[in-house]
Design a protein around this motif. Structure first.
Motif, mmCIF file in Angstrom:
data_model
loop_
_atom_site.group_PDB
_atom_site.id
_atom_site.type_symbol
_atom_site.label_atom_id
_atom_site.label_comp_id
_atom_site.label_asym_id
_atom_site.label_seq_id
_atom_site.Cartn_x
_atom_site.Cartn_y
_atom_site.Cartn_z
ATOM 1 N N MET A 137 0.846 -1.190 0.000
ATOM 2 C CA MET A 137 0.000 0.000 0.000
ATOM 3 C C MET A 137 0.887 1.246 0.000
ATOM 4 S SD MET A 137 -2.504 1.264 3.098
ATOM 5 C CE MET A 137 -3.767 0.068 2.800
ATOM 6 N N ILE A 138 0.489 2.262 -0.770
ATOM 7 C CA ILE A 138 1.116 3.583 -0.740
ATOM 8 C C ILE A 138 0.018 4.593 -0.428
ATOM 9 C CG2 ILE A 138 2.272 5.386 -2.069
ATOM 10 C CD1 ILE A 138 3.442 3.235 -3.838
ATOM 11 N N MET A 139 0.281 5.517 0.502
ATOM 12 C CA MET A 139 -0.657 6.594 0.834
ATOM 13 C C MET A 139 0.074 7.926 0.778
ATOM 14 S SD MET A 139 -2.816 5.208 4.084
ATOM 15 C CE MET A 139 -1.682 4.086 4.858
ATOM 16 N N TYR A 140 -0.592 8.938 0.267
ATOM 17 C CA TYR A 140 -0.038 10.291 0.269
ATOM 18 C C TYR A 140 -1.090 11.206 0.870
ATOM 19 C CZ TYR A 140 2.862 14.194 -1.103
ATOM 20 O OH TYR A 140 3.679 15.288 -1.074
ATOM 21 N N ASP A 141 -0.735 11.866 1.967
ATOM 22 C CA ASP A 141 -1.657 12.765 2.668
ATOM 23 C C ASP A 141 -1.306 14.212 2.352
ATOM 24 O OD1 ASP A 141 -2.718 10.485 3.755
ATOM 25 O OD2 ASP A 141 -1.891 10.790 5.755
ATOM 26 N N PHE A 142 -2.270 14.941 1.769
ATOM 27 C CA PHE A 142 -2.119 16.353 1.438
ATOM 28 C C PHE A 142 -2.729 17.172 2.571
ATOM 29 C CE2 PHE A 142 -2.621 13.943 -2.468
ATOM 30 C CZ PHE A 142 -1.586 14.419 -3.258
ATOM 31 N N PHE A 143 -1.920 18.019 3.194
ATOM 32 C CA PHE A 143 -2.374 18.866 4.292
ATOM 33 C C PHE A 143 -2.329 20.326 3.855
ATOM 34 C CE2 PHE A 143 -0.465 15.174 6.445
ATOM 35 C CZ PHE A 143 -1.553 14.771 7.197
ATOM 36 N N PRO A 144 -3.451 21.044 3.907
ATOM 37 C CA PRO A 144 -3.420 22.468 3.557
ATOM 38 C C PRO A 144 -2.491 23.233 4.515
ATOM 39 C CG PRO A 144 -5.682 21.690 3.791
ATOM 40 C CD PRO A 144 -4.782 20.596 4.268
ATOM 41 N N ASN A 145 -1.621 24.036 3.969
ATOM 42 C CA ASN A 145 -0.714 24.908 4.737
ATOM 43 C C ASN A 145 0.237 24.150 5.666
ATOM 44 O OD1 ASN A 145 -2.029 27.161 3.574
ATOM 45 N ND2 ASN A 145 -3.634 26.973 5.110
ATOM 46 N N GLU A 146 0.475 22.878 5.417
ATOM 47 C CA GLU A 146 1.402 22.085 6.231
ATOM 48 C C GLU A 146 2.191 21.154 5.327
ATOM 49 O OE1 GLU A 146 -0.151 20.197 9.735
ATOM 50 O OE2 GLU A 146 -1.874 21.536 9.731
ATOM 51 N N LYS A 147 3.139 20.425 5.902
ATOM 52 C CA LYS A 147 3.939 19.460 5.138
ATOM 53 C C LYS A 147 3.108 18.228 4.806
ATOM 54 C CE LYS A 147 7.724 20.749 7.965
ATOM 55 N NZ LYS A 147 8.037 20.411 9.303
#
Length: 161
Positions: A137-147
Motif C-alpha cells: 500500500m502507498i498513501m499520500y496525505d495532502f495537508f493544507p498549509n502544512e507538510k
C-alpha cells in the motif's frame, strides 16, 4: 539510527512485494464483490520532505457498493517524529482487471491537540486467498498549509458477507 535501518528494511520489503506482484497472474478483482464487508489492518513507514520519519499503523473498514466502488473509513496512528492520530472516509475504485485499487479519502488529523483536515490518495495491490487479502500500500496525505506526508507498507484483511 534504528529508524533509518527500519526505513531501508521496509523499503526493501515493499519493493520486493511490488516486483513479485508484477510477475504474478492475478484473478479479476471483481470476483470478490460478493463479499461486501472488508476489515483490514496496515503497518508501514511514513516520511515527509523535511526527512521526518515514523511508523504508521491503522485499521480500515470497507463496504463494496458495486463491482467498481467501495466506501469506508480508516483510523490510523503515525508515530516517532509525527505523533498524529487520523480519521478518514472515502472511496476505493476497482476499474482494472488486475487487483490495483486506487482510492481517495478526506479526513482530519489530531496533532498538538488540534484537528486539521487532509486529503489522502491511496494505491494498493490487493491479493486475495479465499476471504483473506494482503498486499502493498502507498498513501499520500495532502495537508493544507502544512507538510505533506507519504506512507508505504503492507495491509492484511478479511472479507465477509
Amino acid at each position: 539510527k534504528l529508524c533509518h535501518m527500519a526505513k531501508y528494511l521496509l523499503s526493501g520489503l515493499f519493493l520486493f512485494v511490488f516486483l513479485w506482484a508484477a510477475g504474478q497472474e492475478s484473478e479479476i478483482q471483481n470476483e470478490h464483490f460478493e463479499q461486501h464487508h472488508h476489515l483490514s489492518t496496515f503497518a508501514g513507514f511514513t516520511t515527509d520532505y523535511k526527512e521526518k520519519n515514523g511508523y504508521k499503523v491503522g485499521f480500515e473498514y470497507e463496504y463494496r457498493l458495486s463491482r467498481l466502488i467501495g466506501v469506508g473509513g480508516t483510523f490510523d496512528f503515525t508515530g516517532y517524529d509525527f505523533q498524529i492520530f487520523a480519521l478518514s472516509v472515502g472511496a476505493d475504485f476497482y476499474p482494472f482487471k488486475i487487483p490495483l485499487v486506487p482510492g481517495i479519502m478526506i479526513g482530519a488529523k489530531n496533532y498538538d491537540s488540534k484537528w486539521n483536515p487532509f486529503v489522502r490518495g491511496r494505491l494498493v495491490y490487493d491479493f486475495h486467498s479465499g476471504n483473506f487479502s494482503w498486499g502493498p500500500m502507498i498513501m499520500y496525505d495532502f495537508f493544507p498549509n502544512e507538510k505533506d506526508i507519504m506512507s508505504y507498507g503492507i495491509f492484511v484483511g478479511y472479507s465477509f458477507h
